[in-house]
Design an enzyme around this catalytic site. Structure first.
Site, PDB file in Angstrom:
ATOM      1  CG  HIS A   1      -2.180  -0.913   0.681  1.00 44.97           C
ATOM      2  ND1 HIS A   1      -2.162  -2.287   0.843  1.00 44.97           N
ATOM      3  CD2 HIS A   1      -3.292  -0.643  -0.037  1.00 44.97           C
ATOM      4  CE1 HIS A   1      -3.242  -2.791   0.284  1.00 44.97           C
ATOM      5  NE2 HIS A   1      -3.950  -1.827  -0.252  1.00 44.97           N
TER       6      HIS A   1
ATOM      7  CB  CYS B   1      -9.716  -1.049 -10.078  1.00 47.61           C
ATOM      8  SG  CYS B   1     -10.060  -2.347  -8.877  1.00 47.61           S
TER       9      CYS B   1
END
Ligand code: PEP
Ligand code: MG
Length: 883
Positions: free
Chosen positions: A500, A808
């Site tokens: 992340h 995505c």
């Protein structure tokens, strides 16, 4: 092809068990180099007797100086490495007696060496003995016996040629390529010389480089892509070897090898291996050291000790986490120095302050330890928190601080004195892993001092202009706290490309390289660097012409980006007019505004986690609604895809009642967390239903594995629509992030209005590789044909029921992948905002037929590298396509 023209293949080989014991999958070897197949594929045997025999006829080509490992070569060129136990090189030969000698021709079943099973059991972390068919052998395993007891001579593995002869594989692909020869001498920093693990690290460093590389020592030369040849060189610690390279990447290859060779601690880079064996020497030391020894090395973080600083002109190969090019200077993220007064304000006052500060830190660490998440980074953070907790309660440290407070010192001064004394003791130890625990102590010192000063976290450091921020690993919170205007790039020793923090870096348009290894930590602050996150290299003090070229490339890139950005305002169509929607992934209203400026036609993924992280309780309905509304407004009416909370895994949320999980990636995450906390899901869905105009929004569900999960959310949604009198149905999409959802896509589309493929997790779960694992980062490639086949399955299912399918995940942000995805049937790409102009520019040059032809070839490819080569070829090397 007639039989007469078939190339001669070496015959198949039957390998017999070289030792008696329990045969297990190689994955069980507690060493990432073996388990990660860095040396090759095989099995591991837990031995029950102390003799090692030849598994087939062959020549004994390598017997390690410390006699713990043997390599045999068959006449067909297959090389079999047998490595008795884990970390046995540290015994320096003790407990081993060689029976056969190097160069000897041996027969199947012949005794090669004896070892003292009892001594090994006491002295090394594991007796598991990998039996490896080395990667460069040109053979693959077609059958293996695992999960059963074997006796010496029992069948163990059947091998078949994999089509590439050993000689062809061992030779560099660039052997005949032009380019100047580069020579460099480097001394071997590995404590036990070039044994199996260092050899694997050296060959791995060359994986993406086009060069023929040799290591020479005492008149002998080894192909640096062959682990066996490297081991056979017999290079010992301190030996000076010559690195010889030719080919286009020769200079890069030489500096990559020099960097790895100079890295003593890299020899122990093993991922999540416990350090329990260090408890013994430490127990005799002061208590703080004992507490630290009980802590484990952060999982996935390579065990980085002292390393040689890279030299001017070196290039450190890394994994691209956020594309781009940066020119700047090294800046290490360090702990802040906090001023403390020496004298206290009375023993009672200081004692109360000290205990209060410890209580605050303890509570925070307990939350952190309980919330250890998925991914190497998050898991490491959880384990570090647990280790810090142990240190916080260490009786020796506490006694030292309390004595000092009783003597009139301030709480801060007393704590710092106690911690620094313990740190000094640790620094004096020779074990690099224990010296590394000094970092934990100093971290904890800072946390308590900050708490005493009434601050929760350290202020962000003052960054010089154009800093290339260096860190072992970054937390998302550390990155967002930095002054982005001064960050030219990020370079971390560990980390993964789809972690992340990498996603945030890409969203912030900061070029980033991860998994650079320990050498990056040895760079001095201020060292001039070129961070090339297009080729995956951090260049250290490059020569003036290279810097000038980088500056020119940067300027040209900015110019091209400006032109593409202007063109990106038009809707995206391929050259033959096929409409492809190019959306953006966003995490805030500011990012949404920037995305629209870059030509985003909507938002294909709003990661709502941003609202839930770094706080003590969940945002209420009003706060969430306001945040979603702001983003919808920033998109100016364009579609907004709001993903429900994807908590758990590598996004732990401390205030959620999450169980402690052995393997959070496979635990309560995504929609599972939401369904396990219905009040939380209810609040989030109510907030989404409150956005106006609601038609602008669609809901996306993360980590779906079956239709029941979709039905459960839909039922709640129907109830809330009735409760809130919302007349419009809102589109509900399913994320395809698990192999289960891809395979079941034909079933899921019946319940879903659209599909959106999350390639980050889909790749992690398909390839069974942790998305934050530093040693696997370069192999975690979403262009792997297995992942592409799952994408095709999902796209086909969507097409057959007239549903839209988007991507995505990170793959949508790779221009190289765009034609392939379109060819597989994808209608929408949701990418990081920065690449949208480039994506649109590429797609406008493609035809649908071309994309489809490329996709069909890719589906039939052998591996991700082959797919990349196909895509590059299809787009034309001169087409400006990156990577
Ligand atoms: C993905 O897994 O590809 C994805 C888009 O979700 P995230 O990266 O937030 O896990
Ligand atoms: Mg995901």
């Amino acid at each position: 092809m007639s039989a007469g023209t078939t190339p001669l293949q070496p015959p198949a080989i039957a390998l017999l068990a070289p030792l008696a014991g329990w045969s297990a999958p190689l994955d069980e070897a507690p060493d990432a180099v073996f388990a990660g197949r860095m040396l090759g594929d095989g099995v591991a045997i837990d031995p029950t007797s102390g003799t090692l025999h030849a598994p087939c006829d062959g020549e004994l080509v390598v017997l390690a100086a410390s006699r713990h490992a043997v390599t045999l070569r068959t006449t067909g060129g297959c090389q079999i490495l047998m490595h008795v136990g884990i970390d046995t090189v540290n015994l320096g030969g003790e407990g081993f007696t060689a029976v056969a000698t190097p160069g000897a021709r041996v027969r199947s079943g012949e005794l090669l060496l004896r070892f003292d099973l009892d001594l090994l059991a006491r002295r090394v972390p594991s007796l598991l003995t990998p039996v490896i068919v080395t990667a460069e052998s040109g053979f693959r395993i077609v059958r293996r016996i695992v999960g059963s007891e074997v006796r010496v001579g029992d069948p163990l593995m059947d091998l078949a040629p994999d089509g590439s002869s050993a000689a062809a594989v061992a030779a560099s692909p660039a052997a005949a390529a032009p380019g100047q020869g580069v020579l460099r001498r480097a001394s071997v920093g590995f404590e036990h010389g070039i044994h199996a693990r260092p050899a694997a690290l050296l060959t791995a460093a060359l994986r993406n480089l086009a060069a023929d590389v040799r290591l020479a020592l005492r008149g002998r030369e080894a192909n640096a892509r062959s682990t066996v040849a490297l081991m056979a060189l017999g290079a010992q610690h301190g030996d000076e070897v010559e690195i010889r390279a030719t080919g286009p990447d020769a200079a890069l290859a030489v500096s990559a090898l020099a960097a790895v060779l100079g890295t003593e601690a890299a020899a122990s880079a093993k991922g999540a291996v416990t350090t329990g064996k260090h408890a013994q020497p430490v127990a005799a030391q002061a208590r703080p050291a004992a507490a630290m020894a009980a802590a484990t090395t952060p999982a996935g973080a390579a065990d980085f000790g002292s390393v040689a600083a890279p030299a001017p002109g070196d290039g450190l190969p890394g994994v691209i986490a956020s594309r781009g090019l940066a020119i700047g200077r090294a800046f290490h993220l360090r702990r802040p120095e906090i001023a403390v007064a020496e004298s206290g304000a009375g023993v009672a006052h200081e004692t109360a302050a000290f205990e209060g500060a410890r209580a605050v830190v303890r509570a925070r660490l307990e939350r952190g330890a309980a919330a250890a998440g998925e991914g190497a980074g998050a898991r490491a953070a959880g384990e570090i928190a647990a280790a810090h907790l142990e240190l916080l309660e260490d009786p020796e440290l506490l006694a030292a601080a309390r004595v000092s407070i009783a003597a009139g010192r301030s709480a801060g001064f007393a704590w710092r004195e106690a911690v620094r004394a313990a740190a000094a003791q640790l620094r004096a130890l020779t074990d690099p892993r224990l010296r590394e625990r000094v970092d934990d102590l100093l971290d904890l010192e800072t946390q308590v001092l900050l708490s005493l000063a009434g601050a929760a976290t350290a202020a962000a450091p003052e960054l010089p202009e154009n800093s290339i921020v260096i860190a072992r690993e970054l937390l998302p919170s550390q990155l967002v706290a930095l002054d982005a205007a001064r960050v030219a790039g990020l370079a971390t020793a560990a980390g993964g490309a789809t972690s992340h923090v990498s996603i945030i870096a890409a969203a912030m348009e900061i070029p980033a390289l991860v998994a650079l290894g320990p050498a990056v930590l040895a760079l001095r602050d201020g060292t001039p660097l070129v961070l090339d996150a297009e080729r995956g290299v951090l260049e250290v003090e490059p020569a003036a012409p290279r810097v000038n070229a980088a500056r020119a490339a940067l300027a040209a890139r900015r110019e091209q980006a400006a032109a593409q950005r202007a063109a990106a305002q038009r809707e995206c169509r391929t050259a033959d007019g096929t409409r492809i929607e190019v959306f953006a992934n966003v995490g805030s209203a500011a990012e949404a505004t920037a995305a629209v400026r870059n030509g985003a036609e909507g938002c294909g993924l709003l990661r709502t986690e941003f609202l839930f992280l770094e706080r003590d309780s969940a945002p209420d309905e009003a706060e969430q609604r306001a945040a979603y509304q702001k983003i919808a407004d920033a998109l100016g009416g364009r579609p907004l895809t709001i993903r429900t909370l994807d908590a758990g895994g590598d996004k732990p949320i401390a205030y959620l009642p999450q169980p402690r999980e052995e393997n959070p990636a496979l635990g309560l995450r995504g929609v599972r967390t939401s369904l396990a906390n219905p009040a939380l899901l209810r609040t989030q869905l109510r907030a989404i239903l409150g956005v106006r105009p609601l038609e602008q929004c669609r809901i996306l569900l993360p980590m779906i594995t079956d239709a029941a999960e979709v039905a459960a959310v839909r039922a709640l949604l129907a109830e809330l629509r009735a409760e809130l009198s919302v007349p419009h149905a809102i589109a509900v999409g399913v994320m395809i992030e698990t192999p289960a959802s891809a395979v079941l896509a034909d079933r899921l589309v019946a319940d879903a209005d659209f599909l959106s493929i999350g390639t980050n997790d889909l790749t992690q779960y398909t390839l069974a590789m942790d998305r934050g694992h530093p040693l696997l980062a370069s192999r975690l490639d979403a262009l792997h044909p297995a992942v592409l086949r799952l994408i095709e399955t999902a796209a086909r299912a969507a097409a057959s029921s007239g549903r839209m399918v988007a991507v995505c995940g990170g793959l949508a942000s790779e221009p190289l992948a765009a034609p392939l995805l379109v060819g597989l049937g994808v209608h929408e790409l949701s990418a990081v905002a920065a690449v949208i102009p480039e994506l649109k520019a590429y797609l406008s040059r493609m035809t649908l037929a071309g994309c489809r032809a490329l996709a069909q070839q890719a589906l039939a490819a052998d591996d991700a590298a082959a797919v990349r080569a196909l895509a590059r070829r299809a787009l034309g090397e001169g087409g400006g396509v990156p990577r």
